[in-house]
Design a protein around this motif. Structure first.
Motif: not given
Lengths: 428, 627
Positions: A157, A172, A410, B419, B428, B430-431, B433, B562, B565, B595, B599-604
Motif C-alpha cells: 500500500x 498534474x 481505499x 470533504x 488537479x 489526479x483528483x 478518477x 453509492x 445511498x 456511501x 468509499x473515498x475515505x482513506x483505508x475504507x
C-alpha cells in the motif's frame, strides 16, 4: 454491472458445494460451462466443463431469472461435489468469462439489499452475520494465517501511494513545473511489487496457505504425551495428506484433513530448557512457531505451567486419561479416549473462526492479487513506451490499487498528493 | 441610480465567480443584479496573468461547453497560447493562456454590458436579508435592501481579508482595496463555519528595467489550442515569456531574513497551499536545490508590468528588492508593487448542497474562493454552478448537480461538499478518477446537451456542437464498418497478433505505434481523408481509451448507486462492532453524506461499506416496521 460468483456453502470437504453466480450475465455461465441454461427454477443434471472442454464435475444446475432470485438478479447455482479442487477449478473458469469476477465480501447480500429482496428479520440476521464475519476477519488478520500477509499488504500500500504520487507528478504538473522524469524511478518500484505479488501467487504464501490451511500446535511439558497424541491422530485419520518430518528437530508437522479443513498439527517437541546455544535457538523458534499457530492445545498432566502464551480460544486438556487424569476434559493418545471429542472441538473452533467466508476470503485475495498483477503488467508495458503513455500507465496503476482495495482499503487521493508536495518542489 | 429593487438573482461580488454566476442566470433569462465595490473591477485577475493549465484548463473547457464566459473572454485577450503536457497523452493535456490583463477586463465588462438583464450595482453589501428561514436579498450601504429569489455570495478573499508585507499588516481583500468586515461578522454570527486560509503573490516588476537579452525565452505554440470550442483565431499579437532562476545568493538573502516574513514570523494563522509555495517555503523546505525557476510573464501588450512566476513572498519590501536583484537579468529591476501574503475567511463548503446552496439557509448560494478554493478557473466554475442553480430555483425548476463521472466541475463540487477544505483547494488531474473520460476534447459532448436542455446554451453554440457530433458519428461509422483479418493487415504493413480476430480501423487506432495516417490509408474510400483533422484526431483519442473506458463502466455504475445511498447525520457508527476503531473514528470525523463519500475515505474497505449499507437498511426497515 459485473457478474459475480462465490462459493456459498461452508468450505472444505462436504457432500455438496454450491457456487452461486449473480448478475446480468449469470446465464452465460450455464451456457458456457454446462452446455446450456436449464428451464428456470428446475434442477438439471449437467456435465460441467472448462472452456477448453475438460470435464470438471457433474452437478445440478439451477437458473433463477431476474426478480425471482435471492439477489433479484439473474442467478445460476452450480451444485457440485464438495471437494476443494472441483470448487477451485470451477471458480477459475468462471473468472475467465467476460464481465465476471469473484464477489467481494458481502456483495451478494448487498445486491439483494439494493434490489429490495430482504425483509427486516433477514437484514438483522445478515447484519449479525457480517459483523461476526468482519470481526472474525480481524481476528484472522491477527493470527499467523494472515498476519504476515497483512504486513505485506501494508508495505504494498505504501509503495502504491508512492508510485501513484510519482505518476501524478507527471500528469498534474508540466515539465516546466517539475523538471524531472520519474519513469526510471517508477519502473523498478512497480517491478518490485510485481515480483512480490508473483511470489505470493506462485505459492510462497497465499497459495501455499490455501493448501496448508490452519496450524494447530500441541504444547506441553516433555513426556506429557504430545507425540503419542500426534501419532494417534496421524494413524487414525485416513485422509493424511503427508507426514513431513520437521526440517529441524524443533517442530514435527503432521497434515490432516479434518472435516474438510486442512490442518497442520505441530508437535513442539523441542520446547525445554537447554544450555546448548544452538538448541536454545531452536527452542525459541519452536516457541515462536507455537505462538503464531492458529490454535494451541495445552496438554497437561498435573500442574499448569505454560512456556507458550495462552490465547483466547486455546484448549487445555488433560493427558494420559487411561492412567487417570484429574481433569474433567482429558484424553489418551494411547487408547484414543477423548480424541474424537478433542478433534471435533478443534474443528468447531476453527470453522467458527474462519466464518463462512474463510476459504472464500483466501480465494478472493488470490483473485485480487492476480488482477493486480495483470494491471501492473499493463502499466509496465505502457511505461516502456515513455511519457506519451503515462496517462494509460497511471490508469493501470489505479486499477491495480482498486483490485487490492479489499485488502488495502481505499488509497486516498489526498494522501497521494501529500506525498507529491513533500517530495517535489513545484516550480511555479 | 436604479429603480427596480426586486430581482430573480442577486450576485454579491464581481470576480470570476461573480461574473460567471450573473451571466449564467442571465442566460436562463432571469433578471440579475451584480453588486460590486467597483464597476471597473469585473473579473479582475489579481494574481498571475494566466488562465487554464492542467486540470484548470479542463474546468475552463467545461465552463465553455455550458456557454460560460471565461474561455471566450480569455481567448480574446490571450497573448500566448500553450498546450501543457502535449507529450503526455490527450486526457491529461491542458490549454493555458497568458492574458493581457487590461484587454481581459475590457472584454469581460463588454460581455456583462451586452447581457441586457444584468444590472451592475456599485456598493458595499452589509448584510443578508433573512425572512422565515429563507434568504431573500441583501442590504447595501446607502442603497438599502435589494431583494431577490436567490442570493449568491462570491466575495473571494474580501471577507476578513488581511494583507501582509513583511511584518506590516493592512486590512484588504486585494492590494489597494478594503475588505468586507460587516458581512464577515454577520456570517460568523449565523454560525456558518468560518476558517482562515492564506495565499501569496510575488512582487510585480517593471519590464523596462529587466535585462531581457540575458534571459532565455519561452515561446507560445505555433498552432494554438484555444480555450473555447468556438474560437477560430488569435485576437492579439503573441509574445514570449522570459525564463531565469534563483541562485545561491538569492537563497542566502531569503534564509537570513526568514524571521521577517509574515508567513514565517507566525503572524498568519491561516493554512497555505502546498502546491503553490512561497519562495521562503521553497528555500527552506527544499534546501538541497541550488536554483528555482522563475518565469517572467508580461501582464499585457501595452503594460510594463511583469509577473515573476515562482517567487511569491511576504518578506519586507527592501528584502524583496535585494533578493529579486540577485537574480540573473533582474540586477537593475524596479519593483512596481511588492509581493504580499493575504489571509482571509472561508466558509466550510461541507455545509453546502451539490447545487452550492446552503443546506440550512435556503435561497443562499456560495461560490468561489469563499468556499476555500484557489484559482480563477475553480472560482468561475463554481460561479457557473451557483448561477445556474440559483436561476433554476428562481424558475422553480429542479436543480442541476454535476457528477464526478462526467465532469471536473462535478469532481470539484463533490470534493468540496463531501470533504470540506483544509488548504486552498486546487483542481488537479489526479483528483478525477475518471480522467480518461473527462477530457478537454469532449467537454462539449459531456455537457453541452445538458446546458441546452436547461436553456443556458445559445442556438449558435448548439448548431456548432450538433455539427461536430454528427461528424464524429459519421467518422466512427466509417472506421468501424469493416473488420480486417491479421493477414490483410500484415499485407499493408501492420503487425498484429494472429488470434483469428478481425480488427476495424477504429480498433487499430488503440494499438501503440499505430497512427492516424496509417489507418486513413486502410479505409478504401476517400471519405475519411476528407474529414477535418480535428474530428479525426478526436476519433483517435476515443480509440486510444476505448478499452479502458469500457472497463470503467461498472465502476461508474457502482458510484452512481453509492451516491444514492445517503447516510443520515446522526448515524451511529459505534453500533457497528465489525469495524475497526480506526475506521470508525475516520467515519465519525468526516461525516460522509453518502456511501460514495464514505468509499473515498482513506483505508475504507468494501466490507466495511457493506456493513454500513446493511445497517442503513436495517434502521430504515425497523422504522417502517414501527411506523
Amino acid at each position: 454491472m459485473d457478474t459475480i460468483f462465490a462459493l456459498s456453502t461452508p468450505p472444505g470437504k462436504a457432500g455438496v458445494a454450491i457456487v452461486r453466480v449473480s448478475g446480468p450475465k449469470a446465464f452465460d455461465a450455464a451456457e458456457k460451462l454446462a452446455g446450456g441454461v436449464p428451464e428456470p427454477r428446475y434442477a438439471s443434471l449437467k456435465k460441467i466443463r472448462s472452456l477448453s472442454g475438460a470435464l470438471i464435475d457433474e452437478g445440478l444446475i439451477i437458473a433463477f431469472p431476474k426478480g425471482m432470485s435471492f439477489t433479484g438478479e439473474n442467478v445460476v447455482e452450480f451444485q457440485v461435489h464438495g471437494s476443494n479442487s472441483v470448487v477451485t477449478l470451477l471458480q477459475a473458469e468462471l473468472a475467465k468469462l467476460d464481465g465476471f469476477r469473484h464477489a467481494r465480501n458481502g456483495e451478494f447480500t448487498r445486491r439483494a439489499l439494493e434490489n429490495g429482496r430482504l425483509d427486516l428479520t433477514q437484514v438483522e440476521g445478515l447484519a449479525d452475520l457480517i459483523e461476526a464475519e468482519t470481526t472474525a476477519q480481524h481476528a484472522q488478520a491477527m493470527s499467523s494465517f494472515l498476519g504476515r500477509f497483512s504486513e505485506k499488504a501494508e508495505a504494498w500500500r505504501a509503495e502504491f501511494v508512492q508510485i501513484s504520487a510519482l505518476l501524478a507528478v507527471m500528469i498534474d504538473f508540466s515539465d516546466e513545473d517539475v523538471p524531472s522524469d520519474v519513469i526510471p524511478v517508477v519502473i523498478p518500484q512497480l517491478a518490485n511489487i510485481r515480483y512480490e505479488i508473483s511470489a505470493e501467487l506462485d505459492g510462497v504464501s497465499v497459495a501455499e496457505r490455501i493448501r496448508d490451511g490452519f496450524e494447530v500446535a500441541i504444547v506441553g511439558e516433555p513426556n506429557v504425551g504430545k507425540s503419542t497424541l500426534l501419532n494417534y491422530i496421524a494413524r487414525r485419520e485416513a485422509s493424511i495428506i503427508s507426514d513431513i518430518p520437521g526440517t529441524t528437530r524443533d517442530v514435527i508437522e503432521v497434515r490432516v484433513d479434518l472435516r474438510g479443513l486442512p490442518i497442520t498439527f505441530l508437535d513442539t517437541a523441542g520446547i525445554r530448557e537447554s544450555s546448548d546455544p544452538i538448541e536454545a535457538m531452536g527452542v525459541s523458534r519452536a516457541i515462536a512457531r507455537a505462538e503464531r499457530a492458529d490454535l494451541r492445545i495445552f496438554l497437561v498432566n498435573g500442574g499448569e505451567s505454560f512456556v507458550v502464551e495462552r490465547k483466547p480460544g486455546d484448549i487445555v486438556v488433560g493427558s494420559k486419561r487411561d492412567l487417570g487424569s484429574d481433569r474433567a476434559f482429558a484424553i489418551s493418545g494411547l487408547s484414543g479416549e477423548g480424541v474424537d471429542e478433542l478433534l471435533s472441538e478443534i474443528s468447531d473452533i476453527l470453522i467458527d473462526r474462519v466464518g463462512l467466508g474463510g476459504l472464500a476470503t483466501r480465494t478472493r485475495h488470490y483473485n485480487a492479487l492476480k488482477s493486480c498483477r495483470d494491471a501492473i503488467d499493463e502499466a509496465l508495458r505502457y511505461l516502456e513506451l515513455g511519457e506519451s503513455s503515462v496517462d494509460l500507465a497511471a490508469e493501470e496503476v489505479r486499477s491495480a490499487v482498486y483490485a487490492l482495495e479489499e485488502l488495502l482499503g481505499r488509497v486516498d487521493v489526498e494522501e497521494m498528493l501529500g506525498k507529491i508536495f513533500s517530495s517535489f518542489c513545484i516550480g511555479k | 441610480m436604479f429603480h427596480v429593487k426586486q430581482f430573480d438573482v442577486v450576485v454579491v461580488g464581481g470576480g470570476h465567480a461573480g461574473v460567471e454566476a450573473a451571466h449564467a442566470a442571465h442566460r436562463l433569462g432571469l433578471s440579475t443584479a451584480l453588486i460590486t465595490k467597483s464597476k471597473y473591477d469585473l473579473g479582475v485577475m489579481s494574481c498571475n496573468p494566466a488562465i487554464g493549465g492542467l486540470g484548470k484548463g479542463h474546468l475552463v473547457r467545461e465552463i465553455d461547453a455550458l456557454d460560460g464566459l471565461m474561455a471566450r473572454v480569455a481567448d480574446r485577450s490571450t497573448i500566448q497560447h500553450r498546450l501543457l503536457n502535449r507529450s503526455k497523452g490527450p486526457a491529461v493535456r491542458g490549454p493555458r493562456a497568458q492574458i493581457d490583463r487590461s484587454v481581459f477586463r475590457q472584454e469581460m465588462a463588454s460581455e456583462i454590458a451586452k447581457a441586457g438583464n444584468i444590472s451592475v450595482i456599485e456598493g458595499e453589501v452589509l448584510d443578508i436579508i433573512e425572512e422565515n428561514g429563507r434568504i431573500c436579498g441583501v442590504n447595501v450601504a446607502k442603497l438599502g435592501d435589494i431583494r431577490a429569489t436567490s442570493t449568491i455570495i462570491t466575495t473571494g478573499t474580501f471577507l476578513g481579508g488581511k494583507i501582509f508585507v513583511g511584518r506590516e499588516v493592512v486590512f484588504g481583500g486585494r492590494m489597494g482595496q478594503t475588505s468586507s468586515k460587516a458581512l464577515s461578522d454577520r456570517f460568523r454570527g449565523l454560525g456558518l463555519g468560518v476558517g482562515r486560509l492564506k495565499t501569496g503573490t510575488p512582487p510585480r516588476l517593471n519590464s523596462r528595467t529587466i535585462n531581457w537579452d540575458a534571459l532565455s525565452r519561452q515561446e507560445g505554440d505555433t498552432h494554438p489550442e484555444f480555450l473555447s470550442f468556438m474560437t477560430r483565431k488569435t485576437s492579439l499579437p503573441q509574445i514570449a515569456c522570459g525564463v531565469t532562476a534563483t541562485n545561491d545568493l538569492t537563497h542566502e538573502i531569503i534564509r537570513n531574513n526568514l524571521h521577517l516574513s509574515a508567513m514565517y514570523g507566525g503572524d498568519i494563522e491561516g493554512v497555505g497551499p502546498r502546491y503553490c509555495p512561497s519562495i521562503e517555503d521553497k528555500v527552506s523546505r527544499f534546501a538541497d536545490k541550488s536554483e528555482h525557476q522563475v518565469f517572467l510573464e508580461p501582464e499585457g501588450l501595452n503594460d510594463d508590468t511583469v509577473y515573476p512566476n515562482g517567487i511569491s513572498t511576504s518578506l519586507p519590501v527592501d528584502i524583496q528588492e535585494s533578493y529579486v536583484r540577485s537574480i540573473r537579468g533582474l540586477e537593475q529591476v524596479e519593483i512596481l508593487q511588492p509581493g504580499y501574503a493575504i489571509e482571509y475567511d472561508f466558509l466550510d463548503p461541507k455545509s453546502l448542497e451539490p447545487t452550492l446552496e446552503h443546506s440550512e439557509l435556503k435561497g443562499l448560494y456560495f461560490a468561489g474562493q469563499i468556499n476555500g478554493t484557489t484559482g480563477y478557473e475553480e472560482a468561475a466554475a463554481q460561479g457557473l454552478v451557483a448561477g445556474l442553480n440559483a436561476g433554476l430555483a428562481a424558475k422553480e425548476l429542479p436543480g442541476l448537480s454535476f457528477d464526478r463521472s462526467s465532469s471536473y466541475i462535478g469532481v470539484m463540487i463533490d470534493d468540496l461538499v463531501s470533504r470540506g477544505v483544509t488548504e486552498p483547494y486546487r483542481m488537479f488531474t489526479s483528483r478525477a478518477e475518471f480522467r480518461l473520460k473527462l477530457r478537454i476534447d469532449n467537454a462539449d459532448q459531456r455537457l453541452t446537451e445538458i446546458g441546452y436542455s436547461i436553456g443556458c446554451v445559445s442556438e449558435d453554440r448548439w448548431a456548432h456542437y450538433s455539427t461536430k457530433k454528427g461528424r464524429i458519428a459519421a467518422g466512427y461509422h466509417i472506421l468501424s464498418r469493416r473488420g480486417f483479418t491479421s493477414h490483410e493487415l500484415e499485407r499493408v504493413g501492420f503487425s498484429v497478433k494472429h488470434d483469428g480476430q478481425k480488427r476495424t480501423p477504429f480498433e487499430l487506432l488503440s494499438l501503440p505505434g499505430v497512427d492516424l495516417a496509417d489507418v486513413v490509408k486502410l479505409v478504401e474510400s476517400n471519405e475519411i481523408a476528407e474529414f477535418e483533422p480535428s474530428i479525426l484526431e478526436q476519433l483517435a483519442i476515443e480509440a486510444r481509451y476505448a478499452h479502458l473506458l469500457h472497463r470503467q463502466e461498472s465502476e461508474v455504475e457502482a458510484l452512481a448507486k453509492d451516491q444514492n445511498l445517503t447516510i443520515p447525520l446522526d448515524f451511529d457508527y459505534e453500533r457497528l462492532s465489525g469495524l475497526s476503531n480506526e475506521v470508525k473514528s475516520k467515519l465519525k470525523a468526516h461525516e460522509p453524506k453518502t456511501i460514495a463519500h464514505a468509499a473515498r475515505l482513506e483505508g475504507i474497505t468494501p466490507a466495511a461499506l457493506t456493513r454500513i449499507v446493511i445497517e442503513l437498511r436495517r434502521v430504515e426497515l425497523s422504522r417502517a416496521h414501527v411506523g
